[in-house]
Scaffold this active site. Structure first.
Site, PDB file in Angstrom:
ATOM      1  N   HIS A 180       2.875 -14.991  -5.523  1.00 22.94           N
ATOM      2  CA  HIS A 180       2.664 -14.646  -4.732  1.00 22.94           C
ATOM      3  C   HIS A 180       1.373 -14.309  -5.079  1.00 22.94           C
ATOM      4  CE1 HIS A 180       3.679 -10.845  -4.061  1.00 22.94           C
ATOM      5  NE2 HIS A 180       2.928 -10.169  -3.315  1.00 22.94           N
ATOM      6  N   GLN A 229      13.168  -5.269  -7.488  1.00 23.24           N
ATOM      7  CA  GLN A 229      12.249  -6.491  -8.185  1.00 23.24           C
ATOM      8  C   GLN A 229      12.664  -5.467  -9.392  1.00 23.24           C
ATOM      9  OE1 GLN A 229       9.063  -9.002  -7.175  1.00 23.24           O
ATOM     10  NE2 GLN A 229       7.362  -7.059  -7.103  1.00 23.24           N
ATOM     11  N   TRP A 280      -0.915  -7.255  -5.638  1.00 26.34           N
ATOM     12  CA  TRP A 280      -1.061  -6.675  -7.201  1.00 26.34           C
ATOM     13  C   TRP A 280      -0.024  -5.541  -7.332  1.00 26.34           C
ATOM     14  CZ3 TRP A 280      -3.549  -7.247 -11.069  1.00 26.34           C
ATOM     15  CH2 TRP A 280      -4.347  -6.338 -11.465  1.00 26.34           C
ATOM     16  N   ASN A 281       0.810  -5.398  -6.581  1.00 23.53           N
ATOM     17  CA  ASN A 281       1.972  -4.738  -7.406  1.00 23.53           C
ATOM     18  C   ASN A 281       3.058  -5.667  -7.752  1.00 23.53           C
ATOM     19  OD1 ASN A 281       2.753  -1.424  -5.828  1.00 23.53           O
ATOM     20  ND2 ASN A 281       2.094  -2.756  -4.428  1.00 23.53           N
ATOM     21  N   SER A 282       3.158  -7.177  -7.470  1.00 24.41           N
ATOM     22  CA  SER A 282       3.994  -8.036  -8.291  1.00 24.41           C
ATOM     23  C   SER A 282       3.571  -8.013  -9.541  1.00 24.41           C
ATOM     24  CB  SER A 282       4.350  -9.290  -7.754  1.00 24.41           C
ATOM     25  OG  SER A 282       4.620  -9.157  -6.577  1.00 24.41           O
ATOM     26  N   ASP A 284      -5.897   5.849   1.561  1.00 23.91           N
ATOM     27  CA  ASP A 284      -5.882   3.417   0.907  1.00 23.91           C
ATOM     28  C   ASP A 284      -7.550   3.503   1.814  1.00 23.91           C
ATOM     29  OD1 ASP A 284      -6.330   1.065   1.838  1.00 23.91           O
ATOM     30  OD2 ASP A 284      -3.523   1.265   0.910  1.00 23.91           O
ATOM     31  N   ALA A 310      15.160  -6.595  -2.670  1.00 21.96           N
ATOM     32  CA  ALA A 310      15.872  -7.071  -3.725  1.00 21.96           C
ATOM     33  C   ALA A 310      14.939  -5.961  -4.906  1.00 21.96           C
ATOM     34  CB  ALA A 310      15.503  -8.080  -4.056  1.00 21.96           C
ATOM     35  N   HIS A 358       1.040  -1.319  -0.139  1.00 17.97           N
ATOM     36  CA  HIS A 358      -0.253   0.346  -0.116  1.00 17.97           C
ATOM     37  C   HIS A 358       0.780   1.196  -0.317  1.00 17.97           C
ATOM     38  CE1 HIS A 358      -3.877  -2.825   0.490  1.00 17.97           C
ATOM     39  NE2 HIS A 358      -3.080  -2.984   1.760  1.00 17.97           N
ATOM     40  N   ASP A 390      -6.514 -10.499  -1.556  1.00 17.03           N
ATOM     41  CA  ASP A 390      -6.945 -10.504  -3.195  1.00 17.03           C
ATOM     42  C   ASP A 390      -5.959 -11.727  -3.986  1.00 17.03           C
ATOM     43  OD1 ASP A 390      -4.293  -9.285  -2.306  1.00 17.03           O
ATOM     44  OD2 ASP A 390      -4.581  -8.069  -4.242  1.00 17.03           O
TER      45      ASP A 390
END
Length: 465
Positions: A361, A346, A364-366, A135, A344, A25, A385
Site C-alpha cells: 500500500h 515484515q 511510509w513504514n513499509s 507525533d 507477520a 506511528h 500519504d
C-alpha cells in the site's frame, strides 16, 4: 510499573515520546526510542495500555523488553469515551478509503493531555532537562510543555519528506516557486486521501507546531535531501532545526526467528518470492480479494500474502477478516504460495534473500523498510500519504512500479492487472539492481559517519547541551 536506575545518565536529560495511537506511528516512535537509548538517555514512552502492548508485540528486529532505559507509561482507554466520540465523528459522506473507524481513538488521545502533563512536571523536578518528542498529530497533548521552564518539545513526522512537503505546499496555495526537476509530472492531490474529520483533526494539531523547537523525520538525506531542503524553506519551518534521522528500523535483521513463513522462505530460490501486505488499516472488499487472489495465482510467482483484516478499535483484534480466501485457492497454490492470517514479521521477510518484491500500500513504514532492505515495490496506494509515496518510489527513486493509478482509486484492480504488475516487478533485474544500490546508500547513512547517523548525533548533542 518498574522504576529504573538512571544514575549513569547523571539525571541530566529524560526524553518523553508521545505517539499517535495507530500502528505506523507507534512503531516509528518506538524505533526512535531505541536509537535514543543507545546514547544512554532514558526514554518514557507514553500511550494507552492496548497500544503500548501492541507496539511492543509488533516491533521488528529487537526486543524492547530487554531495554532497561525504555519505560512504558500505560494509560487506560475508556471504551465508553470511544463509543461517545464514535457518534460525533461519523464521516458518512466521505468516499475516502481512509480508516475512519480509528478516528474516535485519535480524538480520545486528546484526553492524554492531563496525565502526560503530570508526568512532565514530575520529570522536570528530577532531571535538568525534559525533552518531548511527539507525533505531529499529538501537539495538543503536549501543549503544557510551554509552561515548564526546563522542558522543550520536538515534532516527529511519520511520513516521507516528499509527501509532507507536497501536502503542505498544496494546502498553503503553492507558495514556493519550484524548479521543474523538483516536481514529478503528476503529484496526486490531497483530495480523496483523508476524510474531512481527519483533515480537521490534522489542522487542529498543526496549530501547535509553532511550540516545538525543531522537527525530526524518519527519512534519510541520502534519498530525500532535495525535499528536506524544500521543507526547510516553508514558512512553518523557518528558524526551526530539521533532523532527518531515518531509517529508524534496523537495517540488519538478527535474532531468534519465530514465524513459520521464515522457514518456508529458506526453501525458496533467491529473489523469487513476492511479499504481499497492505498494512494494518486496510480491509479490501470481497470482490477485490478474489481478484487479487486470482491475479497472484495466474502470475505463477511464489508469494507470501499477509491476509488479515484491519486493526479495530478501541483495542486490537487480531485475525478478523471481512472475507476469506477460498480453501480451494490455497490448495492450488500450496507449492508456491503461503497465506499468513496472523501478524507477520515484515522486516525479517523483506530482509530475507528469497524475497524479491513487495506488493504494498506504500505506507511510509513499509517504504522505508523495503528501501533499506533493497526490495523493489509494486505500489497500490489506498489513502493518506500513500499516493504521494507511490510517486516517490516509482518516479523519483525508481525502485517500483504502480499497480493502481490514484485517479482510478474507486475501481477494482482486476486479476489481469495484478498478474501483469507482479510479473513485471519480479522480472525486472534493472529495478532490483537500483533497489540494492539504494539500500547500500540508505544503510550507509545510518552507519557511523553516515549522514543520518550524524544528524542523530547532532540532535542528541543539542538536547544534552
Amino acid at each position: 510499573m518498574t522504576t529504573h536506575n538512571y544514575d549513569h545518565c547523571n539525571g541530566e536529560v529524560a526524553v518523553v515520546v508521545v505517539p499517535l495511537p495507530a500502528q505506523g506511528h507507534l512503531n516509528q516512535l518506538l524505533q526512535l526510542s531505541r536509537l535514543v537509548t543507545t546514547y544512554g538517555i532514558p526514554v518514557h514512552y507514553v500511550g494507552f495500555t492496548n497500544h503500548n502492548r501492541q507496539a511492543k508485540a509488533r516491533v521488528h528486529g529487537w526486543d524492547p523488553q530487554n531495554s532497561s532505559l525504555i519505560r512504558f507509561h500505560d494509560f487506560q482507554l475508556s471504551s465508553n469515551l470511544v463509543n461517545a466520540l464514535s457518534t460525533s465523528t461519523d464521516d458518512v459522506h466521505s468516499t475516502s478509503k481512509f480508516p475512519a473507524h480509528l478516528q474516535p481513538v485519535f480524538e480520545a488521545a486528546g484526553y492524554l493531555q492531563q496525565p502526560v502533563s503530570t508526568l512532565l512536571w514530575a520529570l522536570a523536578e528530577e532531571f535538568k532537562r525534559v525533552v518531548v518528542v511527539h507525533d505531529s498529530l499529538m501537539g495538543s497533548v503536549i501543549q503544557d510543555v510551554r509552561l515548564i521552564s526546563n522542558a522543550e518539545s520536538y515534532t516527529f513526522h511519520t511520513v516521507s519528506a516528499f509527501a509532507l512537503f507536497f501536502y503542505i505546499w498544496e494546502l498553503a496555495g503553492k507558495p514556493l516557486q519550484l524548479d521543474d526537476d523538483d516536481v514529478p509530472k503528476e503529484i496526486p492531490p490531497n483530495e480523496g486521501c483523508f476524510t474531512s474529520d481527519f483533515s480537521d483533526f490534522m489542522a487542529k494539531q498543526y496549530t501547535y507546531l509553532s511550540l516545538s523547537s525543531g522537527r525530526l523525520y524518519n527519512t534519510s538525506r541520502s534519498i530525500e535531501d532535495k525535499y528536506m531542503d524544500l521543507l526547510q524553506k516553508l514558512p512553518m519551518n523557518l528558524n526551526k532545526k530539521l533532523y532527518a534521522v531515518g531509517p529508524l528500523n534496523p537495517v540488519i535483521v538478527t535474532g531468534k526467528r519465530k514465524h513459520r513463513c521464515l522457514d518456508w522462505l529458506d526453501k525458496q530460490p533467491v529473489n523469487s518470492v513476492l511479499y504481499v501486505s497492505f498494512g494494518t488499516t486496510t480491509s479490501f472488499s470481497g470482490e477485490q480479494i478474489k481478484e487479487l487472489a486470482k491475479g497472484l495465482e495466474q502470475s505463477e510467482v511464489r508469494f507470501i500474502w499477509v491476509f488479515r483484516d484491519a486493526d479495530k478499535t478501541p483495542g486490537v483484534e487480531e485475525g478478523r477478516r471481512i472475507d476469506d480466501v477460498a480453501p480451494a485457492f490455497e490448495e492450488r497454490v500450496k507449492d508456491r504460495g503461503m497465506v499468513v492470517r496472523d501478524w507477520a514479521p515484515q522486516l525479517e521477510i523483506l530482509g530475507h534473500s528469497s524475497t524479491g518484491g513487495f506488493l504494498s500500500h506504500c505506507g511510509w513504514n513499509s517504504c522505508m523498510e523495503s528501501v533499506s532492505m533493497g526490495v523493489p515495490m509494486a505500489a497500490w496506494p489506498i489513502h493518506s500519504d500513500q499516493p504521494k509515496n507511490t510517486v516517490l518510489v516509482t518516479q523519483v527513486l525508481r525502485v517500483g512500479i504502480a499497480v493502481k493509478d490514484w485517479e482510478c482509486r474507486e475501481k477494482v484492480v482486476t486479476a489481469s492487472a495484478v498478474e501483469n504488475a507482479v510479473r513485471r516487478l519480479m522480472a525486472s533485474d534493472e529495478m532490483r539492481r537500483r533497489a540494492h544500490e539504494l539500500a547500500g546508500r540508505v544503510q550507509g547513512s545510518v552507519a557511523p559517519g553516515g549522514v543520518s547517523h550524524l544528524e542523530m548525533d547532532s540532535f542528541i548533542a543539542h538536547i544534552t547541551r
